[in-house]
Design a protein around this motif. Sequence first.
Motif, mmCIF file in Angstrom:
data_model
loop_
_atom_site.group_PDB
_atom_site.id
_atom_site.type_symbol
_atom_site.label_atom_id
_atom_site.label_comp_id
_atom_site.label_asym_id
_atom_site.label_seq_id
_atom_site.Cartn_x
_atom_site.Cartn_y
_atom_site.Cartn_z
ATOM 1 N N ILE A 187 8.138 1.523 6.680
ATOM 2 C CA ILE A 187 8.854 0.332 7.125
ATOM 3 C C ILE A 187 7.937 -0.748 7.735
ATOM 4 N N ASP A 188 6.830 -0.334 8.355
ATOM 5 C CA ASP A 188 5.943 -1.338 8.974
ATOM 6 C C ASP A 188 5.071 -2.068 7.934
ATOM 7 N N HIS A 189 5.221 -1.715 6.665
ATOM 8 C CA HIS A 189 4.444 -2.369 5.599
ATOM 9 C C HIS A 189 5.335 -3.162 4.636
ATOM 10 N N ILE A 190 6.599 -2.757 4.594
ATOM 11 C CA ILE A 190 7.505 -3.391 3.609
ATOM 12 C C ILE A 190 8.595 -4.223 4.268
ATOM 13 N N GLY A 225 -4.330 0.662 3.306
ATOM 14 C CA GLY A 225 -3.081 1.087 3.952
ATOM 15 C C GLY A 225 -3.383 2.012 5.114
ATOM 16 N N ASP A 226 -2.725 3.191 5.120
ATOM 17 C CA ASP A 226 -2.868 4.111 6.261
ATOM 18 C C ASP A 226 -3.616 5.394 5.905
ATOM 19 N N ILE A 227 -4.384 5.376 4.822
ATOM 20 C CA ILE A 227 -5.071 6.601 4.404
ATOM 21 C C ILE A 227 -6.244 6.931 5.344
ATOM 22 N N SER A 286 -4.620 -0.839 7.563
ATOM 23 C CA SER A 286 -3.406 -1.551 7.976
ATOM 24 C C SER A 286 -3.209 -1.537 9.485
ATOM 25 N N HIS A 287 -3.887 -0.609 10.152
ATOM 26 C CA HIS A 287 -3.814 -0.584 11.612
ATOM 27 C C HIS A 287 -5.243 -0.589 12.135
ATOM 28 N N GLY A 288 -5.588 -1.573 12.933
ATOM 29 C CA GLY A 288 -6.934 -1.636 13.501
ATOM 30 C C GLY A 288 -7.865 -2.543 12.724
ATOM 31 N N THR A 315 0.825 -1.218 0.000
ATOM 32 C CA THR A 315 0.000 0.000 0.000
ATOM 33 C C THR A 315 0.858 1.267 0.000
ATOM 34 N N HIS A 316 2.010 1.217 0.670
ATOM 35 C CA HIS A 316 2.966 2.335 0.642
ATOM 36 C C HIS A 316 4.269 1.877 1.287
ATOM 37 N N GLY A 317 5.283 2.731 1.174
ATOM 38 C CA GLY A 317 6.625 2.277 1.505
ATOM 39 C C GLY A 317 7.102 2.436 2.939
#
Length: 227
Positions: free
Chosen positions: A61-64, A161-163, A204-206, A57-59
């Motif tokens: 560190i907690d996603h890649i 992601g985190d949007i 991505s969170h929750g 979803t984006h770069g």
Amino acid sequence: MISIHRIKLGYVNSYLIKENSNYILVDTGMLKSHKKIINFLRKLSIEPKNIKLIVITHGHIDHIGSVKEMKEITGAEVLMHETEANMVEKGNTPEAVLTNKLLKMIFPSIKREIAPFSVEIKVSNELSLSDYGFDAKIIHTPGHTDGSISLIFKQKHAFIGDIVMKFPLLSGKSYFPIVANEKEKIYESWKKLIDEGVEWLYPSHGKIFSIKEIEREMKKKKIVTRD
Ligand SMILES: [Zn+2]
Ligand SMILES: [Zn+2]
């Protein structure tokens, strides 16, 4: 028919979506999260090689964190927005700009270097995944980072992601991410998801929640976005 699994990796989620006999993995958690993901696959007797795509979803560190390992194990192609794909291929990650003024003073910018990995599919604005055998598409939803994307399945389920954040420590109650490099684009991206006719948001969170919650939030704050 699709089936969706949420893989909890500490405070971040990864998702596994199955359509026919193939899977997409959305995000890979932090460094060393691959062990947890593999355990999850093993428990459900999922063959790693049936994962055809890894959508990032984006770069941040907690996603890649575990892309490299997951790529090796699955042989899947990695998909990212072109802006951030070009960064990670050089071992860089996008800046994390805090929206909270106080926190911003303490941490003006958070940026991490990583071991580079290659990205096979680079998206600029929109991409249908029908060529890969999925009734899904990618749309560009910037704001949290320039290259944030959302994966929409069956025009109904959006992996965002985190949007949007619905995670007490990271966003309070407002759904607004604590990190955003372009604040004004956050609401525009929410509007994009609403206009796509999406029903469910997979952050991505929750936990997973209805898009009606952010529709209400935008009404409450009287937010009007440009078209
Ligand atoms: Zn992020
Ligand atoms: Zn995150």
